[in-house]
Motif scaffolding. Sequence first.
Motif, short mmCIF file in Angstrom:
data_model
loop_
_atom_site.label_atom_id
_atom_site.label_comp_id
_atom_site.label_asym_id
_atom_site.label_seq_id
_atom_site.Cartn_x
_atom_site.Cartn_y
_atom_site.Cartn_z
N PHE A 1 -5.35 -6.22 -4.74
CA PHE A 1 -5.58 -7.55 -4.39
C PHE A 1 -5.67 -7.66 -2.64
O PHE A 1 -6.58 -8.20 -2.19
N TYR B 1 -1.12 -3.78 -14.35
CA TYR B 1 -1.34 -5.00 -13.52
C TYR B 1 -0.10 -5.09 -12.47
O TYR B 1 -0.31 -5.19 -11.43
N SER C 1 -1.77 -4.37 -8.83
CA SER C 1 -2.27 -5.35 -8.39
C SER C 1 -2.15 -5.82 -6.82
O SER C 1 -2.92 -6.46 -6.24
N GLY C 2 -0.96 -5.37 -6.25
CA GLY C 2 -0.77 -5.59 -4.71
C GLY C 2 -1.53 -4.90 -3.93
O GLY C 2 -2.15 -5.38 -3.25
N LYS C 3 -1.84 -3.69 -4.49
CA LYS C 3 -2.80 -2.85 -3.83
C LYS C 3 -4.15 -3.26 -3.80
O LYS C 3 -5.01 -3.44 -2.86
#
Lengths: 180, 232
Positions: A34, A26, A30-32
């Motif tokens: 999101f 995560y 998760s940056g990508k």
Amino acid sequence: MTSREDIETLIGQVALGDRTAFASLYDATSGKLFAICLRVLKNRHEAEEALQDIYLRIWDKADRYAVTGHSPMTWLITVARNLAIDRLRARASGQVDLDSVGELVEHRPGPEAASIAASQQRRLSACFEELPADRAGAVRAAYLDGATYQALADRFDVPLNTMRTWLRRSLIALKECLSR
Amino acid sequence: MSDHQDMPEDEALAAEYVFRLLDAEASRAFEARLAAEPRLRALVHFWEAEAAGLADDLPEVAPPPAVKAGLMARLAGETQQAPVARRAWWSWRWVALPSLVAVAVAAFLVFAPMLRGPAFDPAFHATLISADGAVRIEAGYAPDGSLFKVIPEQGAPRPGRDFELWVIGEGADAPVSLGVIPVDRESLFEISPEIAALIEGGTLAVSDEPEGGSPTGAPTGEILATDAFFDV
């Protein structure tokens, strides 16, 4: 910096039910994902909910990752985009006016924690440059915004069938270029 | 079995399927063929891999810490309800600057009613008052525990809009989001060291944003009020 191998290893551990690996996966990706949720849904709150659903799906399906034959980021991006679009299409309000939405901040090239192989990126960019600008834009909007043919036709102000013909031709031309 | 004359047709169809351009019926018909036709599966695989490259045009956006906390809770079966609740206190979020993207931010929400932590003792204060006086919001930051408190004294966003708080570090060119704030109650939460570092000498701002907050990571609506943080 998390390498492709690192992400692949993490997915393998997640497939075995390793929650620590899941948290690391995560953090690394998760940056990508999101960003994808925000782009498709244009709404932070919904994007946050979608992101949780996406990672729960990843948790459930990690044992199936290997058989997809995809690179880890391709798999994660595809899961994310599909779930985000499911949510978008399920929205009662229906039409999203693409032009009313502010674009995300400009892309700053730089080392990315989780990304598609640079060589693949270059090839994709080069093939996109061979398309007329408006058609390249339509292909991007179809993928990144989850735009339907109708939404694209409205956006580019062309009849629905024209848009369909445009896009199909563009996709075939892209395939040809990418397969060279 | 399909013969070769429909190859371009199938190539376009596979791409349309991956791009989610087919209607439900056409999509189902295509899926029915997928099971029996390896060539179609290869086309779908090709498009999934290539199209994923388009997502690399998107700059990373760090999701707010509450999302991860809720996710791990859901995984542990600690809660049956959707943890990113339809209430504003889950909307706290941080948009990392690109340099911070890779930083795993450890922060979590503290709910005032359940607070068992240290007493709130703010060292920095800011008071946001809009030009017309309709909006007044008090904020305080206590370095002990990195706790940030917001007290909405007056004012509410229009229907379909939210208030979002921002911190602008001294000399910084971009505000960092503290998230959408509830206007019907106080909120108390922990902030990350990266944001805490911006407070001394920094400025607090509140903007009017679409429901759920700015979709871009930067203020998109009117900045209603700003105030420099001052030492208590």
